[in-house]
Motif scaffolding. Structure first.
Motif, PDB file in Angstrom:
ATOM      1  N   GLU A  96       0.869  -1.175   0.000  1.00  0.00           N
ATOM      2  CA  GLU A  96       0.000   0.000   0.000  1.00  0.00           C
ATOM      3  C   GLU A  96       0.904   1.222   0.000  1.00  0.00           C
ATOM      4  OE1 GLU A  96      -2.999  -0.107   3.029  1.00  0.00           O
ATOM      5  OE2 GLU A  96      -3.157  -2.286   2.930  1.00  0.00           O
TER       6      GLU A  96
ATOM      7  N   TYR B  77      -8.082   0.582  -6.639  1.00  0.00           N
ATOM      8  CA  TYR B  77      -7.949   1.495  -5.511  1.00  0.00           C
ATOM      9  C   TYR B  77      -9.040   2.556  -5.511  1.00  0.00           C
ATOM     10  CZ  TYR B  77      -3.257  -0.473  -5.162  1.00  0.00           C
ATOM     11  OH  TYR B  77      -2.193  -1.333  -5.028  1.00  0.00           O
TER      12      TYR B  77
ATOM     13  N   HIS C 156       0.738   5.170  -1.188  1.00  0.00           N
ATOM     14  CA  HIS C 156      -0.103   6.250  -1.684  1.00  0.00           C
ATOM     15  C   HIS C 156       0.680   7.550  -1.675  1.00  0.00           C
ATOM     16  CE1 HIS C 156      -2.927   3.121  -1.093  1.00  0.00           C
ATOM     17  NE2 HIS C 156      -2.975   3.243   0.224  1.00  0.00           N
TER      18      HIS C 156
ATOM     19  N   PRO D 212      -7.119  -0.101  -1.021  1.00  0.00           N
ATOM     20  CA  PRO D 212      -6.971  -1.059  -2.111  1.00  0.00           C
ATOM     21  C   PRO D 212      -7.945  -2.225  -1.994  1.00  0.00           C
ATOM     22  CG  PRO D 212      -5.292  -1.471  -0.479  1.00  0.00           C
ATOM     23  CD  PRO D 212      -6.135  -0.333   0.048  1.00  0.00           C
TER      24      PRO D 212
END
Length: 682
Positions: A428, A595, A430, A577
């Motif tokens: 993950e 996502y 971002h 996600p």
């Protein structure tokens, strides 16, 4: 053993070295430029020293500043990592003069092997085959003549350094002058050395390298080979050990060449001996032993020595995974004068390892570098993760795009392939856009599974890989799963997880790493209706658990009999996600990572050109490396206008149409932001 070691590097390799130093009870000191002063390497090391500069030349390549930092902190040794000063003989000599141990080969070895031309000459003297080429004078006139003599296509390489920097493929004589200048400019920026050599471009080949360790007591061993054939612009992206195209006979040849060269130059410390293995086209998807059974005969494929990287490699973790050894620890012990703790017969190889290099770049936008703040980063329990950044860190645009690496192992290659895909789904990250989804798709491709991915493979099938997309049902299952996170199957309410989701039907924006799609979810007769573009899908819940995370819901579409399983991870909201898969695996695209994202921003206002003119703006933030035109120049469509450097890569800005240069708004070395005006064409 040393009490204190300076790490003359940044990012993931600085963090990696600091961790081993801590395990060994050695104090670590890291240098950091101004953009890196709050980075993970600074937080991981025991102490740090600021280098007053922004670019590599002003900081990590400043020999005086690095030496001064080591002396000020009382460090007995310097570990250079890879890149920057790691292959500089003059730096190793300076360390010796200052009474500081350089953790790497001695200066004589660096001069003999760090320079690719010298390495070629040593190989020829020791009957190790090399690619036909030229390693003499590198003035433009000589290079033009030698290229014609060798025959196109050819490749230029920076004599010093590595990592794919300063390399250019040239297919016609017309492209030669610009390639020479571009390769030299990049080599100077990356290594402070603009020397070039020329080689014939070998196609349909695998990039295979041998890891060597040698101590000061005359002991030399190898730790097997790695395959680094999946590359883009000569930048390695996926590495594995052992190589899928190397059998026992070829392994004996390759390791024999590597050990022969290491002994010939009295090599010391860790080094990587790199080769091209040219596989016949008609058998390129077969293991080499099978290829010979098909009638190739002889010793197998052509093998060409390329170069020696006299340092630690980015991809060293795959060797650590299959041998159980810590290469950084072994480097330190060798530098401290200790003999190697094992002989060749003691090296045990187990299983198969694969590594992903995760870069901050957007494959769906021409691999545009992507700097900025990392809002969230976690890698899950599946893989070893060597990262140079953590959540909350900012990725600077001043250096290369490598964020970190995922490394997995398995009992065999098939198991490792399955594990690396699972590990990719656990990441993950971002903030900056990355190439992770492209890497995942690459290892799912049948060519990669067969071991048929040569050095040209990724760029050859790049369009195919980027075009792959989740089927409509996967998008719908992800959207429906988001909507159900605060609902039960018997009571549906609009999702209220973010302020940008308005009243009425639940509206959600989703992305697969390429496309962004708007989905609306409402209550249907037997389940949920998901509308994406002009297509509507109805989904019914077979079973699910939306209490806690990860949430897992199994859906069935009314139009299809197969179930879809959606697994959500992390906190509810933007960046969440979902992994959607066909439960029985009936589809070729069996799993999709989708996502939750915010809605697309409004178009940015950019510089407006004068009436009748076309404004050329910066496609990304970076530094102007070259300006090729001046006001009043006539240009043709496709003509090079400027060169923009970002994250150590050059980006060519060309004319969108024929015209006259009306205005030039930048000069060389100007720093620009994305969208800044560069020039105008009339």
């Amino acid at each position: 053993m040393f009490e204190s070691v300076l790490i003359a590097n940044r990012g993931e390799i600085a963090v990696r070295i600091a961790k081993t130093l801590r395990q060994m009870g050695i104090r670590s000191v890291v240098v950091a430029s101004i953009p890196d002063r709050r980075g993970l390497a600074v937080r991981t090391a025991d102490a740090w020293v600021l280098l007053e500069g922004y670019s590599a030349a002003e900081s990590y390549l400043d020999v005086d500043a690095v030496i001064a930092a080591a002396k000020a902190e009382g460090c007995q040794a310097i570990h250079p990592g890879y890149g920057f000063l790691s292959e500089r003989a003059d730096f190793a000599e300076r360390c010796a003069a200052e009474g500081i141990t350089f953790i790497g080969p001695p200066p004589a070895v660096l001069r003999g092997m760090g320079d690719k031309a010298a390495a070629r000459q040593l190989a020829i003297a020791n009957d190790v085959p090399v690619v036909p080429g030229w390693d003499g004078d590198d003035d433009p006139e000589t290079l033009v003549g030698e290229a014609a003599s060798i025959g196109y296509p050819v490749m230029f390489k920076a004599r010093g350094g590595g990592g794919g920097r300063g390399m250019r493929e040239v297919f016609t004589a017309e492209d030669l002058p610009e390639a020479i200048e571009s390769a030299r400019r990049e080599a100077i920026a990356a290594f402070g050395d603009g020397g070039l050599l020329l080689e014939k471009l070998v196609t349909n080949a695998h990039h295979v390298e041998v890891q060597v360790l040698a101590d000061t007591h005359g002991n030399v061993i190898h730790l097997g080979e790695r395959d680094c054939s999946v590359q883009r612009r000569h930048q390695k992206l996926i590495e594995e050990s052992p190589s899928p195209v190397v059998d026992d006979a070829l392994r004996e040849r390759l390791t024999g060449y590597a050990l022969k060269l290491a002994r010939a130059i009295n090599y010391v410390n860790a080094g990587t001996f790199e080769f091209l293995v040219s596989v016949p086209t008609e058998t390129s998807s077969l293991p080499l032993s099978q290829a010979r059974e098909r009638g190739r005969g002889g010793e197998g494929p052509d093998v060409y020595f390329l170069e020696v990287n006299p340092r630690l490699q980015v991809e060293h973790p795959v060797t650590e995974m299959v041998t159980g050894l810590d290469l950084v620890e072994l480097q330190l012990r060798i530098a401290a004068g200790e003999p190697l703790p094992l002989k060749q017969e003691d090296v045990q190889f187990s299983g198969h390892a694969i590594e992903f290099r995760i870069n901050a770049e957007d494959p769906w936008d021409g691999f545009k570098p992507s700097s900025g703040r990392i809002d969230a980063l976690s890698t899950g329990p599946v893989a070893r993760a060597d990262f140079g950044f953590a959540a909350g860190d900012t990725v600077p645009a001043n250096y290369d795009s490598l964020l970190g690496k995922l490394i997995v192992d398995g009992r065999d290659r098939a198991a490792a392939l399955e594990t690396i895909e699972e590990a990719a789904h656990h990441v993950e990250l971002h903030g900056p856009t990355t190439n992770l989804e492209l890497l995942r798709r690459a290892v799912l491709h049948p060519d990669f599974a067969l071991g048929a991915a040569t050095v040209e493979w990724l760029e050859g099938c790049q369009e195919e890989l980027l075009a792959a997309a989740p089927p409509q049902e996967h998008w719908a299952a992800a959207a429906a799963s988001v909507a159900m996170l605060e609902n039960t199957w018997w009571e549906f309410r609009p999702w209220k997880a973010a302020v940008w989701i308005g009243p009425g039907p639940t509206t959600i924006w989703l992305s697969d790493g390429q496309a962004v799609k708007r989905a609306t979810v409402s209550r249907g007769r037997d389940g949920l209706l998901v509308a994406i573009a002009d297509e509507e899908t109805e989904l019914r819940i077979l079973e699910g658990n939306n209490q806690g995370f990860p949430a897992e819901i199994t859906w069935r579409t009314n139009s299809e009999s197969r179930p879809l399983v959606s697994v959500g991870k992390g906190d509810v909201g933007e960046g969440r996600p979902f992994l959607v898969r066909d439960e029985y695996g009936h589809e070729s695209y069996q799993a999709s990572a989708i996502y939750v994202v915010p809605p697309p921003p409004l178009p940015r206002r950019v510089h407006t050109a004068a009436e009748g003119a076309t404004a050329i703006t910066a496609p990304l933030a970076g530094t102007i490396a070259a300006v090729r035109v001046a006001e009043g120049d006539e240009v043709a469509e496709g003509q090079l206008l400027l060169v923009l450097e970002a994250m150590k890569m050059e980006h060519r800005i060309t004319a969108p149409s024929a015209g006259v240069v009306k205005a030039v708004h930048v000069r060389e070395r100007d720093v620009v932001r994305e969208g800044d005006p560069l020039l105008e064409l009339a």
